[in-house]
Design a protein around this motif. Structure first.
Motif, mmCIF file in Angstrom:
data_model
loop_
_atom_site.group_PDB
_atom_site.id
_atom_site.type_symbol
_atom_site.label_atom_id
_atom_site.label_comp_id
_atom_site.label_asym_id
_atom_site.label_seq_id
_atom_site.Cartn_x
_atom_site.Cartn_y
_atom_site.Cartn_z
ATOM 1 N N GLY A 15 10.280 45.301 16.334
ATOM 2 C CA GLY A 15 9.800 44.768 17.608
ATOM 3 C C GLY A 15 9.160 43.395 17.469
ATOM 4 O O GLY A 15 8.786 42.964 16.373
ATOM 5 N N SER A 16 9.017 42.734 18.616
ATOM 6 C CA SER A 16 8.433 41.378 18.641
ATOM 7 C C SER A 16 7.043 41.354 18.024
ATOM 8 O O SER A 16 6.679 40.406 17.322
ATOM 9 C CB SER A 16 8.315 40.881 20.080
ATOM 10 N N SER A 17 6.252 42.396 18.277
ATOM 11 C CA SER A 17 4.864 42.366 17.797
ATOM 12 C C SER A 17 4.801 42.481 16.271
ATOM 13 O O SER A 17 3.813 42.089 15.654
ATOM 14 C CB SER A 17 4.046 43.480 18.453
ATOM 15 N N SER A 52 16.952 43.657 16.301
ATOM 16 C CA SER A 52 15.742 42.840 16.233
ATOM 17 C C SER A 52 15.394 42.247 17.585
ATOM 18 O O SER A 52 16.208 41.597 18.233
ATOM 19 C CB SER A 52 15.939 41.712 15.216
ATOM 20 N N SER A 53 14.168 42.466 18.003
ATOM 21 C CA SER A 53 13.608 41.773 19.160
ATOM 22 C C SER A 53 13.053 40.448 18.648
ATOM 23 O O SER A 53 13.305 40.064 17.513
ATOM 24 C CB SER A 53 12.461 42.585 19.760
ATOM 25 N N GLY A 54 12.298 39.797 19.483
ATOM 26 C CA GLY A 54 11.586 38.607 19.020
ATOM 27 C C GLY A 54 12.122 37.311 19.569
ATOM 28 O O GLY A 54 11.499 36.261 19.397
ATOM 29 N N ALA A 55 13.309 37.355 20.224
ATOM 30 C CA ALA A 55 13.895 36.092 20.691
ATOM 31 C C ALA A 55 12.961 35.392 21.684
ATOM 32 O O ALA A 55 12.664 34.200 21.525
ATOM 33 C CB ALA A 55 15.259 36.358 21.322
ATOM 34 N N ILE A 56 12.510 36.134 22.670
ATOM 35 C CA ILE A 56 11.679 35.479 23.695
ATOM 36 C C ILE A 56 10.350 35.031 23.071
ATOM 37 O O ILE A 56 9.934 33.878 23.227
ATOM 38 C CB ILE A 56 11.456 36.426 24.901
ATOM 39 N N ALA A 57 9.713 35.936 22.323
ATOM 40 C CA ALA A 57 8.411 35.600 21.724
ATOM 41 C C ALA A 57 8.517 34.375 20.811
ATOM 42 O O ALA A 57 7.678 33.464 20.867
ATOM 43 C CB ALA A 57 7.875 36.799 20.945
ATOM 44 N N VAL A 136 21.452 42.956 15.826
ATOM 45 C CA VAL A 136 21.754 43.164 17.244
ATOM 46 C C VAL A 136 20.550 42.805 18.100
ATOM 47 O O VAL A 136 19.405 43.081 17.741
ATOM 48 C CB VAL A 136 22.098 44.662 17.486
ATOM 49 N N ASN A 137 20.813 42.210 19.241
ATOM 50 C CA ASN A 137 19.781 42.036 20.263
ATOM 51 C C ASN A 137 20.458 42.155 21.608
ATOM 52 O O ASN A 137 21.693 42.115 21.709
ATOM 53 C CB ASN A 137 19.080 40.680 20.115
ATOM 54 N N GLU A 138 19.661 42.309 22.644
ATOM 55 C CA GLU A 138 20.220 42.224 23.989
ATOM 56 C C GLU A 138 20.618 40.771 24.227
ATOM 57 O O GLU A 138 19.954 39.845 23.743
ATOM 58 C CB GLU A 138 19.165 42.658 25.007
ATOM 59 N N ASN A 139 21.704 40.563 24.958
ATOM 60 C CA ASN A 139 22.120 39.192 25.273
ATOM 61 C C ASN A 139 21.255 38.686 26.431
ATOM 62 O O ASN A 139 21.681 38.613 27.577
ATOM 63 C CB ASN A 139 23.609 39.172 25.626
ATOM 64 N N ASP A 140 20.033 38.331 26.092
ATOM 65 C CA ASP A 140 19.025 38.043 27.120
ATOM 66 C C ASP A 140 19.404 36.899 28.056
ATOM 67 O O ASP A 140 18.999 36.886 29.212
ATOM 68 C CB ASP A 140 17.683 37.692 26.448
ATOM 69 N N THR A 141 20.170 35.954 27.572
ATOM 70 C CA THR A 141 20.449 34.779 28.423
ATOM 71 C C THR A 141 21.374 35.107 29.586
ATOM 72 O O THR A 141 21.410 34.369 30.570
ATOM 73 C CB THR A 141 21.073 33.615 27.608
ATOM 74 N N GLY A 150 17.065 46.814 29.128
ATOM 75 C CA GLY A 150 15.644 46.881 29.500
ATOM 76 C C GLY A 150 14.742 46.686 28.307
ATOM 77 O O GLY A 150 13.850 45.866 28.330
ATOM 78 N N ASP A 151 14.961 47.431 27.251
ATOM 79 C CA ASP A 151 14.103 47.272 26.078
ATOM 80 C C ASP A 151 14.929 47.591 24.842
ATOM 81 O O ASP A 151 15.938 48.285 24.921
ATOM 82 C CB ASP A 151 12.878 48.193 26.191
ATOM 83 N N ASN A 152 14.463 47.098 23.716
ATOM 84 C CA ASN A 152 15.256 47.249 22.497
ATOM 85 C C ASN A 152 15.123 48.619 21.846
ATOM 86 O O ASN A 152 15.895 48.946 20.948
ATOM 87 C CB ASN A 152 14.894 46.132 21.508
ATOM 88 N N ASP A 153 14.144 49.427 22.287
ATOM 89 C CA ASP A 153 14.102 50.806 21.788
ATOM 90 C C ASP A 153 15.352 51.537 22.286
ATOM 91 O O ASP A 153 16.064 52.187 21.510
ATOM 92 C CB ASP A 153 12.830 51.519 22.281
ATOM 93 N N GLY A 213 5.515 43.042 22.871
ATOM 94 C CA GLY A 213 6.771 43.779 23.009
ATOM 95 C C GLY A 213 6.933 44.211 24.448
ATOM 96 O O GLY A 213 6.045 44.033 25.259
ATOM 97 N N THR A 214 8.110 44.788 24.757
ATOM 98 C CA THR A 214 8.275 45.264 26.128
ATOM 99 C C THR A 214 8.152 46.779 26.188
ATOM 100 O O THR A 214 8.080 47.351 27.258
ATOM 101 C CB THR A 214 9.660 44.875 26.695
ATOM 102 N N GLY A 215 8.177 47.423 25.041
ATOM 103 C CA GLY A 215 8.247 48.877 25.005
ATOM 104 C C GLY A 215 6.916 49.539 25.197
ATOM 105 O O GLY A 215 6.220 49.345 26.164
HETATM 106 N N1 GLU Z 1 15.448 41.199 23.786
HETATM 107 C C1 GLU Z 1 14.056 40.809 23.820
HETATM 108 C C2 GLU Z 1 13.786 39.690 22.820
HETATM 109 O O1 GLU Z 1 14.461 39.559 21.845
HETATM 110 C C3 GLU Z 1 13.120 41.937 23.441
HETATM 111 C C4 GLU Z 1 13.215 43.199 24.180
HETATM 112 C C5 GLU Z 1 12.293 44.261 23.548
HETATM 113 O O2 GLU Z 1 11.493 43.927 22.670
HETATM 114 O O3 GLU Z 1 12.370 45.424 23.908
HETATM 115 O O4 GLU Z 1 12.844 38.953 23.026
#
Ligand code: GLU
Length: 264
Positions: A15-17, A52-57, A136-141, A150-153, A213-215
């Motif tokens: 997660g981002s945190s 992996s999250s973290g893109a936005i952060a 892998v990540n969500e294609n946030d853009t 919604g969330d990476n969990d 994080g978003t979770g």
């Molecule tokens: N996809 C988002 C990111 O990489 C995170 C979503 C999440 O942490 O659940 O910033």
């Protein structure tokens, strides 16, 4: 089963945190340590997919913004900047241990359409067959409400099902699932093993998230609801020290373990 060391195909979600400092800048020591341990686990013969999250952060930190934008285009711009930085770091660090990585960005509509889903599964299969670590990540853009995981969990549980993993490890900023929120209640006790996700488990899982994080815990339980019935064993552990993955490998009981249901 229930032994981490017996897992053959492991999805790890970070997660981002875990990856960033509170100001959003990359936690270099943490990410280097994480990549080192994951590389070693890969060397031991296990197949690994990293969600992996973290893109936005990381985008927020890199752009020097004071806080995460509230509007969607602002978040998407940060994700576009941060995803690039994130993959640059993973490519460089995994490369130091001679592992190749690949970027896979997904949206919900892809895995809900059988033809597109088949393409994703084929790509994962090929990457794993070639010994590559898919990241892998969500294609946030491009991800608007209708097509969001919604969330990476949730995403990591869907990925675990897609690749037929037998293990899913969620690295987070808390030791595992507690009987109450340990940040508010000193009597909270860690739940070490969950055999069945029932109303009690759902009820204790509320509100233990963090700001980056978003979770939170409830999204992790929802992840378990997706993965565990599909034969995936799941662990939630604190990602503060990636060496904890070695301790799991050595058979120590850490965090919360969700036992996979027998596949029907
Ligand atoms: N996809 C988002 C990111 O990489 C995170 C979503 C999440 O942490 O659940 O910033």
């Amino acid at each position: 089963m229930g032994e981490f060391r017996q897992i053959k195909r492991l999805v790890v979600k970070v997660g981002s945190s875990t990856l960033t400092h509170e100001n959003g800048m990359v936690n270099i020591r943490r990410i280097e340590h994480l990549v080192k341990v994951l590389s070693d686990i890969r060397n031991s013969g296990k197949e690994i997919v990293l969600v992996s999250s973290g893109a936005i952060a990381i985008g927020v930190g890199k752009l020097g913004l004071k806080e995460k934008p509230k509007d969607i285009p602002g978040k998407q711009a940060c994700a576009a900047v941060g995803q690039c930085e994130l993959m640059y770091l993973y490519d460089k660090l995994f490369g130091e241990y001679n592992h190749n990585v690949a970027q896979v960005l997904l949206t919900r509509d892809v895995v809900e359409n059988s033809a597109r889903k088949e393409n994703v599964v084929n790509t994962f299969d090929k990457l794993l067959e070639m010994g590559i670590i898919p990241i892998v990540n969500e294609n946030d853009t491009v991800s608007i409400e209708e097509i969001k995981f919604g969330d990476n969990d949730t995403l990591s549980a869907i990925v675990a099902n897609l690749v037929n993993a037998d293990g899913l490890l969620l690295l987070t900023d808390i030791e595992g699932l507690y009987t109450a929120n340990p940040r508010e209640n000193p009597d909270a006790v860690l739940i070490e093993r969950v055999e069945k996700i029932d109303d009690y488990i759902l009820s204790v899982a509320s509100g233990a998230g963090s700001s980056r994080g978003t979770g939170g815990m409830i999204t992790k339980i929802h992840a378990a609801e997706i993965a565990v019935p599909n034969g995936v064993n799941m662990w939630i552990i604190n990602g503060d020290n990636p060496d904890k993955m070695y301790r799991l490998l050595d058979g120590e009981k850490l965090g919360t373990y969700f036992k996979a249901y027998e596949k029907q």
